[in-house]
Design an enzyme around this catalytic site. Structure first.
Site, mmCIF file in Angstrom:
data_model
loop_
_atom_site.group_PDB
_atom_site.id
_atom_site.type_symbol
_atom_site.label_atom_id
_atom_site.label_comp_id
_atom_site.label_asym_id
_atom_site.label_seq_id
_atom_site.Cartn_x
_atom_site.Cartn_y
_atom_site.Cartn_z
ATOM 1 N N TYR A 148 5.564 -13.750 5.110
ATOM 2 C CA TYR A 148 5.612 -12.462 4.410
ATOM 3 C C TYR A 148 6.949 -12.314 3.683
ATOM 4 C CZ TYR A 148 4.782 -7.450 3.617
ATOM 5 O OH TYR A 148 4.583 -6.217 3.040
ATOM 6 N N LYS A 152 7.259 -12.327 -0.390
ATOM 7 C CA LYS A 152 7.670 -11.066 -1.024
ATOM 8 C C LYS A 152 8.958 -11.278 -1.831
ATOM 9 C CE LYS A 152 4.287 -8.296 0.131
ATOM 10 N NZ LYS A 152 3.453 -7.626 -0.888
HETATM 11 N N1 LIG Z 1 2.060 -0.826 5.036
HETATM 12 C C1 LIG Z 1 3.332 -1.156 4.938
HETATM 13 O O1 LIG Z 1 4.132 -0.876 5.850
HETATM 14 C C2 LIG Z 1 3.832 -1.867 3.699
HETATM 15 C C3 LIG Z 1 5.226 -1.912 3.498
HETATM 16 C C4 LIG Z 1 5.715 -2.574 2.366
HETATM 17 C C5 LIG Z 1 4.842 -3.151 1.469
HETATM 18 N N2 LIG Z 1 3.509 -3.109 1.688
HETATM 19 C C6 LIG Z 1 2.633 -3.761 0.721
HETATM 20 O O2 LIG Z 1 1.744 -2.817 0.187
HETATM 21 C C7 LIG Z 1 0.564 -3.465 -0.273
HETATM 22 C C8 LIG Z 1 -0.651 -2.733 0.274
HETATM 23 O O3 LIG Z 1 -0.582 -2.764 1.682
HETATM 24 P P1 LIG Z 1 -1.236 -1.624 2.600
HETATM 25 O O4 LIG Z 1 -0.241 -1.303 3.639
HETATM 26 O O5 LIG Z 1 -1.813 -0.549 1.773
HETATM 27 O O6 LIG Z 1 -2.374 -2.488 3.290
HETATM 28 P P2 LIG Z 1 -3.859 -2.112 3.755
HETATM 29 O O7 LIG Z 1 -4.210 -3.184 4.715
HETATM 30 O O8 LIG Z 1 -3.957 -0.697 4.173
HETATM 31 O O9 LIG Z 1 -4.705 -2.275 2.405
HETATM 32 C C9 LIG Z 1 -4.761 -3.487 1.745
HETATM 33 C C10 LIG Z 1 -6.057 -3.566 0.986
HETATM 34 O O10 LIG Z 1 -6.046 -4.807 0.265
HETATM 35 C C11 LIG Z 1 -7.340 -5.393 0.357
HETATM 36 N N3 LIG Z 1 -7.238 -6.843 0.123
HETATM 37 C C12 LIG Z 1 -6.824 -7.793 0.976
HETATM 38 N N4 LIG Z 1 -6.895 -9.002 0.392
HETATM 39 C C13 LIG Z 1 -7.352 -8.798 -0.870
HETATM 40 C C14 LIG Z 1 -7.642 -9.637 -1.951
HETATM 41 N N5 LIG Z 1 -7.483 -10.958 -1.867
HETATM 42 N N6 LIG Z 1 -8.116 -9.092 -3.090
HETATM 43 C C15 LIG Z 1 -8.327 -7.748 -3.193
HETATM 44 N N7 LIG Z 1 -8.056 -6.900 -2.186
HETATM 45 C C16 LIG Z 1 -7.579 -7.404 -1.046
HETATM 46 C C17 LIG Z 1 -7.820 -5.042 1.751
HETATM 47 O O11 LIG Z 1 -9.235 -5.137 1.844
HETATM 48 C C18 LIG Z 1 -7.296 -3.604 1.896
HETATM 49 O O12 LIG Z 1 -8.239 -2.655 1.441
HETATM 50 C C19 LIG Z 1 0.693 -4.921 0.195
HETATM 51 O O13 LIG Z 1 1.121 -5.725 -0.871
HETATM 52 C C20 LIG Z 1 1.762 -4.844 1.270
HETATM 53 O O14 LIG Z 1 2.439 -6.063 1.446
HETATM 54 C C21 LIG Z 1 2.980 -2.465 2.781
#
Ligand SMILES: NC(=O)c1ccc[n+]([C@@H]2O[C@H](COP(=O)([O-])OP(=O)(O)OC[C@H]3O[C@@H](n4cnc5c(N)ncnc54)[C@H](O)[C@@H]3O)[C@@H](O)[C@H]2O)c1
Length: 256
Positions: A148, A152
């Site tokens: 990760y 990133k």
């Molecule tokens: N949640 C956190 O704490 C956090 C913090 C920093 C960054 N992020 C980043 O935010 C982004 C969204 O994360 P989130 O927390 O909303 O996650 P989440 O798991 O709630 O949602 C992610 C969504 O992406 C979809 N997905 C997965 N693989 C996919 C693909 N190959 N094609 C299309 N859709 C796909 C999943 O089905 C899901 O609906 C990510 O890039 C994550 O790395 C999250």
């Protein structure tokens, strides 16, 4: 960048941050194109927002091409592309190559392929807006999660490169770098995520509000957690001191 009347594509928009951004953008008057690997989730958010569901894989060449083509066929233009879908892969070098490959494909190549598909359209029109959902892990590191952290960092490097290269041709690039956000991803991040991120985690709706505001000011980094900017500056000023602090945190994680 004005969201009202903009056509906005959001990948991974069936849940979490992507769903919250889609709802917020739609509330501002944008037309959203909702992508997710989970077709039902994509359709649900599209129905809520009056948007267009385009289920599919936002990492692979075919899925990204189909997404951009469908958005252009339906709406004639894309104003904002949010490369948001991501995967949180834990572990270190011992993790099998398949896990590293999956993180690389989605967290990095998904962004590269999105830019590849959408840039010709933007260069022809004279501009566009690329929002990369990265993470604070791309500016700092995520303990316990090498695939990760590394991917990133690469996503941030790509966004920065894209910004520098295409700004003169009207392309704006922004990188969203939150710490913990209360989504399924955080819920599934195990003990390290719980102990490191849960206390300061924010709701996805708060992140979406910050993004909607930040799309207007065009600063490269969007940082919903104020601490991240301070830590990033400290890391640059004195990497050894910053690593010493991170080692202490790792020690606490390892030994309670
Ligand atoms: N949640 C956190 O704490 C956090 C913090 C920093 C960054 N992020 C980043 O935010 C982004 C969204 O994360 P989130 O927390 O909303 O996650 P989440 O798991 O709630 O949602 C992610 C969504 O992406 C979809 N997905 C997965 N693989 C996919 C693909 N190959 N094609 C299309 N859709 C796909 C999943 O089905 C899901 O609906 C990510 O890039 C994550 O790395 C999250």
């Amino acid at each position: 960048m004005r969201l009202a009347e903009a056509v906005v594509v959001v990948t991974g928009a069936g849940n979490g941050i992507g769903a919250a951004m889609s709802r917020r953008f739609a509330a501002e008057g944008a037309t959203v194109v909702v992508n997710d690997l989970d077709a039902d989730a994509a359709r649900r958010v599209a129905a809520d927002t009056g948007g267009l569901a385009v289920p599919g894989d936002a990492s692979g060449e075919a899925g990204v091409r189909e997404l951009v083509r469908t958005a252009l066929d339906h709406h004639g233009r894309i104003d904002v592309f949010c490369a948001n879908a991501g995967v949180a892969s834990g572990g270190g070098p011992e993790v099998p190559d398949e896990v590293w490959d999956r993180a690389w494909e989605l967290n990095v190549m998904g962004h590269v392929r999105a830019a590849r598909e959408v840039l010709p359209h933007w260069l022809e029109r004279g501009g566009g807006h690329f929002l990369a959902t990265v993470s604070a892990a791309g500016l700092l590191t995520m303990l316990g999660a090498a695939p990760y952290s590394v991917t990133k960092h690469a996503a941030l490097g790509f966004a920065e490169w894209l910004s520098v290269t295409y700004a003169d041709r009207g392309v704006t690039v922004q990188a969203l770098c939150p710490q913990g956000v209360r989504t399924d991803m955080l819920g599934n991040s195990g003990e390290a995520g719980e102990r490191l991120l849960a206390a300061d985690a924010v709701e996805p709706e708060q992140v979406a509000d910050e993004v909607a505001a930040a799309l207007g000011d065009d600063h490269f980094l969007i940082l919903p957690h104020a601490d991240v900017a301070r830590m990033y500056a400290r890391r640059a000023e004195d990497p050894d001191r910053w690593q010493a602090g991170m080692r202490k945190l790792q020690h606490h994680l390892d030994h309670g």
